[in-house]
Write a protein that holds these residues in place. Structure first.
Motif, mmCIF file in Angstrom:
data_model
loop_
_atom_site.group_PDB
_atom_site.id
_atom_site.type_symbol
_atom_site.label_atom_id
_atom_site.label_comp_id
_atom_site.label_asym_id
_atom_site.label_seq_id
_atom_site.Cartn_x
_atom_site.Cartn_y
_atom_site.Cartn_z
ATOM 1 N N LEU A 40 -17.066 -86.514 60.284
ATOM 2 C CA LEU A 40 -18.132 -87.408 60.726
ATOM 3 C C LEU A 40 -19.454 -87.178 59.990
ATOM 4 O O LEU A 40 -20.435 -87.865 60.259
ATOM 5 C CB LEU A 40 -18.355 -87.252 62.233
ATOM 6 N N GLY A 41 -19.475 -86.209 59.089
ATOM 7 C CA GLY A 41 -20.691 -85.959 58.321
ATOM 8 C C GLY A 41 -21.807 -85.325 59.120
ATOM 9 O O GLY A 41 -22.989 -85.609 58.879
ATOM 10 N N ILE A 42 -21.467 -84.446 60.051
ATOM 11 C CA ILE A 42 -22.462 -83.775 60.892
ATOM 12 C C ILE A 42 -22.718 -82.383 60.334
ATOM 13 O O ILE A 42 -21.779 -81.587 60.182
ATOM 14 C CB ILE A 42 -21.978 -83.674 62.351
ATOM 15 N N GLU A 43 -23.962 -82.083 60.036
ATOM 16 C CA GLU A 43 -24.318 -80.760 59.542
ATOM 17 C C GLU A 43 -24.314 -79.768 60.696
ATOM 18 O O GLU A 43 -24.973 -79.986 61.711
ATOM 19 C CB GLU A 43 -25.694 -80.795 58.877
ATOM 20 N N LEU A 44 -23.570 -78.674 60.549
ATOM 21 C CA LEU A 44 -23.381 -77.712 61.639
ATOM 22 C C LEU A 44 -24.084 -76.393 61.330
ATOM 23 O O LEU A 44 -24.249 -76.024 60.166
ATOM 24 C CB LEU A 44 -21.884 -77.448 61.863
ATOM 25 N N PRO A 45 -24.495 -75.665 62.377
ATOM 26 C CA PRO A 45 -25.142 -74.357 62.164
ATOM 27 C C PRO A 45 -24.120 -73.312 61.730
ATOM 28 O O PRO A 45 -22.924 -73.422 62.019
ATOM 29 C CB PRO A 45 -25.714 -74.027 63.549
ATOM 30 N N ASN A 46 -24.602 -72.303 61.030
ATOM 31 C CA ASN A 46 -23.760 -71.195 60.590
ATOM 32 C C ASN A 46 -24.235 -69.851 61.115
ATOM 33 O O ASN A 46 -23.614 -68.828 60.833
ATOM 34 C CB ASN A 46 -23.705 -71.151 59.053
ATOM 35 N N GLN A 47 -25.340 -69.838 61.871
ATOM 36 C CA GLN A 47 -25.878 -68.612 62.443
ATOM 37 C C GLN A 47 -26.226 -68.845 63.904
ATOM 38 O O GLN A 47 -26.633 -69.948 64.279
ATOM 39 C CB GLN A 47 -27.133 -68.167 61.685
ATOM 40 N N PRO A 48 -26.065 -67.826 64.753
ATOM 41 C CA PRO A 48 -26.500 -67.976 66.153
ATOM 42 C C PRO A 48 -27.999 -68.224 66.236
ATOM 43 O O PRO A 48 -28.754 -67.839 65.341
ATOM 44 C CB PRO A 48 -26.121 -66.624 66.787
ATOM 45 N N THR A 49 -28.425 -68.864 67.321
ATOM 46 C CA THR A 49 -29.845 -69.083 67.536
ATOM 47 C C THR A 49 -30.522 -67.765 67.914
ATOM 48 O O THR A 49 -29.856 -66.754 68.185
ATOM 49 C CB THR A 49 -30.073 -70.104 68.649
ATOM 50 N N ALA A 50 -31.844 -67.791 67.942
ATOM 51 C CA ALA A 50 -32.591 -66.585 68.317
ATOM 52 C C ALA A 50 -32.234 -66.144 69.729
ATOM 53 O O ALA A 50 -32.087 -64.945 70.010
ATOM 54 C CB ALA A 50 -34.093 -66.844 68.192
ATOM 55 N N GLN A 51 -32.079 -67.098 70.645
ATOM 56 C CA GLN A 51 -31.725 -66.744 72.017
ATOM 57 C C GLN A 51 -30.320 -66.147 72.085
ATOM 58 O O GLN A 51 -30.089 -65.175 72.809
ATOM 59 C CB GLN A 51 -31.806 -67.974 72.909
ATOM 60 N N GLN A 52 -29.389 -66.699 71.330
ATOM 61 C CA GLN A 52 -28.022 -66.173 71.323
ATOM 62 C C GLN A 52 -27.983 -64.772 70.730
ATOM 63 O O GLN A 52 -27.247 -63.908 71.224
ATOM 64 C CB GLN A 52 -27.120 -67.124 70.543
ATOM 65 N N ARG A 53 -28.749 -64.530 69.684
ATOM 66 C CA ARG A 53 -28.818 -63.175 69.123
ATOM 67 C C ARG A 53 -29.419 -62.200 70.128
ATOM 68 O O ARG A 53 -29.008 -61.027 70.196
ATOM 69 C CB ARG A 53 -29.642 -63.183 67.825
ATOM 70 N N ALA A 54 -30.385 -62.676 70.922
ATOM 71 C CA ALA A 54 -30.982 -61.811 71.947
ATOM 72 C C ALA A 54 -29.948 -61.448 73.010
ATOM 73 O O ALA A 54 -29.915 -60.313 73.494
ATOM 74 C CB ALA A 54 -32.181 -62.513 72.582
ATOM 75 N N TRP A 55 -29.106 -62.410 73.408
ATOM 76 C CA TRP A 55 -28.042 -62.114 74.373
ATOM 77 C C TRP A 55 -27.085 -61.054 73.831
ATOM 78 O O TRP A 55 -26.714 -60.117 74.539
ATOM 79 C CB TRP A 55 -27.288 -63.389 74.717
ATOM 80 N N LEU A 56 -26.666 -61.208 72.576
ATOM 81 C CA LEU A 56 -25.745 -60.237 71.984
ATOM 82 C C LEU A 56 -26.391 -58.856 71.893
ATOM 83 O O LEU A 56 -25.733 -57.839 72.160
ATOM 84 C CB LEU A 56 -25.317 -60.708 70.592
ATOM 85 N N ALA A 57 -27.667 -58.811 71.526
ATOM 86 C CA ALA A 57 -28.368 -57.526 71.451
ATOM 87 C C ALA A 57 -28.496 -56.892 72.828
ATOM 88 O O ALA A 57 -28.381 -55.667 72.975
ATOM 89 C CB ALA A 57 -29.754 -57.729 70.827
ATOM 90 N N GLU A 58 -28.732 -57.706 73.844
ATOM 91 C CA GLU A 58 -28.844 -57.194 75.217
ATOM 92 C C GLU A 58 -27.527 -56.562 75.659
ATOM 93 O O GLU A 58 -27.509 -55.496 76.274
ATOM 94 C CB GLU A 58 -29.221 -58.340 76.155
#
Length: 292
Positions: free
Chosen positions: A129-147
């Motif tokens: 469909l030609g949708i550009e997708l992210p390749n890195q977690p967001t800042a909030q998601q990285r904070a959850w993983l760090a927590e």
């Protein structure tokens, strides 16, 4: 002959300077108003309130594809599915390694397997469909993983179950909205799989018996961390002591110590508290769902 009085050079220069100055002030005010209004317009056009948070509008409008109309909500949904896999997959692998109980390790297995499948489908949907997708977690998601990574081992499982259960509950409402409204067949297929996967993850997280339902509406991971680090609430302690919410290997709920099993139906009583014995041949209502 009529004489026209001449204007002095000083007066003419003063008038011209006054006119130019007034024009500059008006121009400056116009630029100031534009600077104040443009960011508001841009914000209103890129983020709108939606279930479980904001739906990001990329400004492309509804596009026509061979699979059906593709709306901004459709595109944002595909991006969010991909984004979820970027942190929930690693969180599942973390639970496989750090989990002390079988139920938490099982939940980790489900997260890894489920998001491997969803990732493949989301990436393929985005490509077609030609949708550009992210390749890195967001800042909030990285904070959850760090927590989760920094949590002491005696708090890790409760924190894992509550952070992941809260995140899945929020995305579940978006999945339902997209599945109900999308007219794009590829997005609908992704929503079908996401619905099945997210519901499975919610179920295995709740089966750990560690979910504090009162914390699901709190904002941010800080509030969940405080509840986990603080004294255990009487309700949570009671749930753990009685085994409520846990399952046997065959899938049946664990019974209460010293009492009847939780999978036994309650005994009907009369007004005086005595058991009611049904008369022979009396009609019994059919169960609401067929037994498996």
């Amino acid at each position: 002959m009529r004489l026209v009085p001449r204007r002095s050079g000083i007066g003419g220069a003063f008038t011209s300077a006054h006119t130019v100055g007034t024009g500059m002030v008006i121009a400056a005010l116009a630029l100031t108003m534009a600077a104040l209004l443009i960011p508001v317009r841009l914000f209103e056009g890129t983020a709108v309130a939606g279930p479980g948070g904001l739906i990001i509008d990329d400004g492309l409008g509804t596009l026509t594809t061979q699979y059906g109309p593709l709306t901004p909500t459709d595109r944002d949904f595909v991006r969010k599915v991909r984004s979820a896999g970027l942190w929930e997959g690693p969180a599942g692998r973390q639970a496989q390694e750090r989990g002390q109980s079988e139920s938490v390790r099982i939940a980790g297995n489900h997260l890894v397997d489920g998001h491997n499948l969803l990732d493949e489908l989301a990436i393929e949907t985005g490509r077609v469909l030609g949708i550009e997708l992210p390749n890195q977690p967001t800042a909030q998601q990285r904070a959850w993983l760090a927590e989760l990574e920094a949590a002491p081992i005696d708090q890790y499982e409760v924190l894992f179950a509550n952070i992941l259960r809260r995140a899945h509950g929020r995305v579940f409402t978006l999945v339902a909205l997209v599945r109900a409204e999308t007219q794009n067949s590829l997005v609908r297929e992704l929503a079908n799989q996401a619905n099945e996967t997210v519901l499975d993850h919610i179920t295995v997280l709740e089966n750990t018996g560690l979910v504090d339902y009162g914390a699901l509406d709190d904002d941010g991971i800080g509030s969940i961390s405080k509840r986990v680090a603080g004294p255990r609430s009487p309700r949570r302690a009671r749930r753990t002591a009685t085994g409520c919410g846990r399952r046997r290997p065959d899938g049946r709920p664990v019974g209460r110590p010293g009492g009847r099993s939780t999978d036994e139906p309650p005994v009907p009583t009369s007004g005086g508290g005595r058991p009611v014995v049904p008369r022979e041949g009396a009609d019994r209502p059919d169960p609401p769902f067929p037994s498996r």
